[in-house]
Design a protein around this motif. Sequence first.
Motif, PDB file in Angstrom:
ATOM      1  N   MET A 115       8.520   7.776   8.467  1.00 15.50           N
ATOM      2  CA  MET A 115       9.071   7.067   7.312  1.00 15.50           C
ATOM      3  C   MET A 115       8.339   7.493   6.045  1.00 15.50           C
ATOM      4  N   LYS A 116       9.091   7.718   4.976  1.00 15.25           N
ATOM      5  CA  LYS A 116       8.524   8.190   3.728  1.00 15.25           C
ATOM      6  C   LYS A 116       7.629   7.124   3.105  1.00 15.25           C
ATOM      7  N   LYS A 117       6.435   7.543   2.675  1.00 13.98           N
ATOM      8  CA  LYS A 117       5.496   6.614   2.051  1.00 13.98           C
ATOM      9  C   LYS A 117       5.906   6.336   0.610  1.00 13.98           C
ATOM     10  N   LYS A 118       5.483   5.160   0.117  1.00 10.23           N
ATOM     11  CA  LYS A 118       5.770   4.784  -1.262  1.00 10.23           C
ATOM     12  C   LYS A 118       4.505   4.208  -1.885  1.00 10.23           C
ATOM     13  N   VAL A 119       4.191   4.671  -3.090  1.00 15.47           N
ATOM     14  CA  VAL A 119       2.940   4.300  -3.743  1.00 15.47           C
ATOM     15  C   VAL A 119       3.228   3.604  -5.070  1.00 15.47           C
ATOM     16  N   ALA A 120       2.525   2.525  -5.321  1.00  9.82           N
ATOM     17  CA  ALA A 120       2.586   1.835  -6.613  1.00  9.82           C
ATOM     18  C   ALA A 120       1.554   2.472  -7.549  1.00  9.82           C
ATOM     19  N   VAL A 121       1.982   2.812  -8.774  1.00 10.06           N
ATOM     20  CA  VAL A 121       1.087   3.366  -9.788  1.00 10.06           C
ATOM     21  C   VAL A 121       1.017   2.351 -10.924  1.00 10.06           C
TER      22      VAL A 121
ATOM     23  N   ALA B  21      -4.315  -6.541   2.826  1.00  6.79           N
ATOM     24  CA  ALA B  21      -3.440  -5.925   3.828  1.00  6.79           C
ATOM     25  C   ALA B  21      -4.023  -4.626   4.382  1.00  6.79           C
ATOM     26  N   ARG B  22      -5.247  -4.281   3.952  1.00  2.00           N
ATOM     27  CA  ARG B  22      -5.927  -3.065   4.414  1.00  2.00           C
ATOM     28  C   ARG B  22      -5.153  -1.806   4.010  1.00  2.00           C
ATOM     29  N   LYS B  23      -4.528  -1.850   2.839  1.00  2.55           N
ATOM     30  CA  LYS B  23      -3.842  -0.686   2.290  1.00  2.55           C
ATOM     31  C   LYS B  23      -4.764  -0.007   1.279  1.00  2.55           C
ATOM     32  N   PRO B  24      -4.762   1.317   1.197  1.00  2.00           N
ATOM     33  CA  PRO B  24      -5.705   2.010   0.321  1.00  2.00           C
ATOM     34  C   PRO B  24      -5.448   1.786  -1.160  1.00  2.00           C
TER      35      PRO B  24
ATOM     36  N   LEU C 202      -3.254   8.966   0.483  1.00  3.91           N
ATOM     37  CA  LEU C 202      -2.117   9.148   1.389  1.00  3.91           C
ATOM     38  C   LEU C 202      -2.566   9.281   2.829  1.00  3.91           C
ATOM     39  N   GLU C 203      -3.711   9.939   3.039  1.00  2.00           N
ATOM     40  CA  GLU C 203      -4.252  10.057   4.390  1.00  2.00           C
ATOM     41  C   GLU C 203      -4.626   8.693   4.956  1.00  2.00           C
ATOM     42  N   LEU C 204      -5.150   7.809   4.117  1.00  2.00           N
ATOM     43  CA  LEU C 204      -5.572   6.483   4.568  1.00  2.00           C
ATOM     44  C   LEU C 204      -4.394   5.513   4.710  1.00  2.00           C
ATOM     45  N   ALA C 205      -3.272   5.849   4.084  1.00  4.48           N
ATOM     46  CA  ALA C 205      -2.121   4.922   4.090  1.00  4.48           C
ATOM     47  C   ALA C 205      -1.458   4.876   5.459  1.00  4.48           C
TER      48      ALA C 205
END
Length: 224
Positions: free
Chosen positions: A1-7, A135-138, A221-224
Motif C-alpha cells: 500500500m502506498k505510503k502517505k506523509v503529512a508535511v 501511534a509510534r509513527k515516525p 519512510l524506512e521507519l514508517a
Amino acid sequence: MKKKVAVLLSGCGVYDGAEIYETVLTLLRLDEKNVEYQCIAPDLPQRHVIDHCKGEEVSESKAGGAHARNVLQEAARLARGEILPLDQAQPDDYDAVILPGGFGVAKNFSSFAEEGAECSVEPSIRQFVQAFYQARKPIGLMCIAPAIAARLIAPGILCTVGKDAGVEGAMISMGSLHKTCDVDDIVVDNTHKVVSTPAYMLATRITEARDGIFKLVDKVLELA
C-alpha cells in the motif's frame, strides 16, 4: 500500500514562515520515492511579516494588525494551493509527519524565537504531532524544528540542530538530548522514531541542504 506523509508548514519564507528550499526538497524527495504527501498548516495569524529584502519587520505586521498575514494562506503559496487546514487533518490518514524548518516554527508554531527555553508550543500543533508519537509513527524535524522537540513531542528525544551552541543549550534545558551533526547527515532516535537534520541551520548551498533532507525523508519512510 502506498505510503502517505503529512508535511506540516508554518507559513512561507525563511524569516517568518516555513523555509522554502527545505519544503521543496522534502516534497521533491517524497515524489521521487512515489509517496503521497499532503501539505498542512494551521489557520492562525502569522506572528509578524518580515521584508525578506531588508530583513526587517514590516510596519503594522503583527498578528491582528492591518497588514497581518495568515499561516494557512501563506503556506498555500508554497503548496501551490494544495493545502489542508490543520483542523481538518486526521493523523490516522498518514504514515508519518515531517516539519520543515524556517523561523515560522519558532514564531508561529511556538514562542521559541522570543522565549527560548521558556517557550510554549501552539496547542493544535502539539496535538497533531503527538498523535503520530503516540501511534509510534515516525516524525521528521529539520533546521530549527528540533529545538522545540521536548515541548512538541516529549523530553529525552535525541535530535540535532547541527552545531549551534546557543540553541543546543536551550534544547538541553528543556529536556532534549542533542547530538552534533554535519549538514549532510541525520540523527536518528530509534526509540522515539524521530529523525532530524540541520538543513539551513548549517547549509550555505542548496545542495548541502539537499543531502541531509533526502537522508531524513528516506529514513522516515524506512521507519514508517
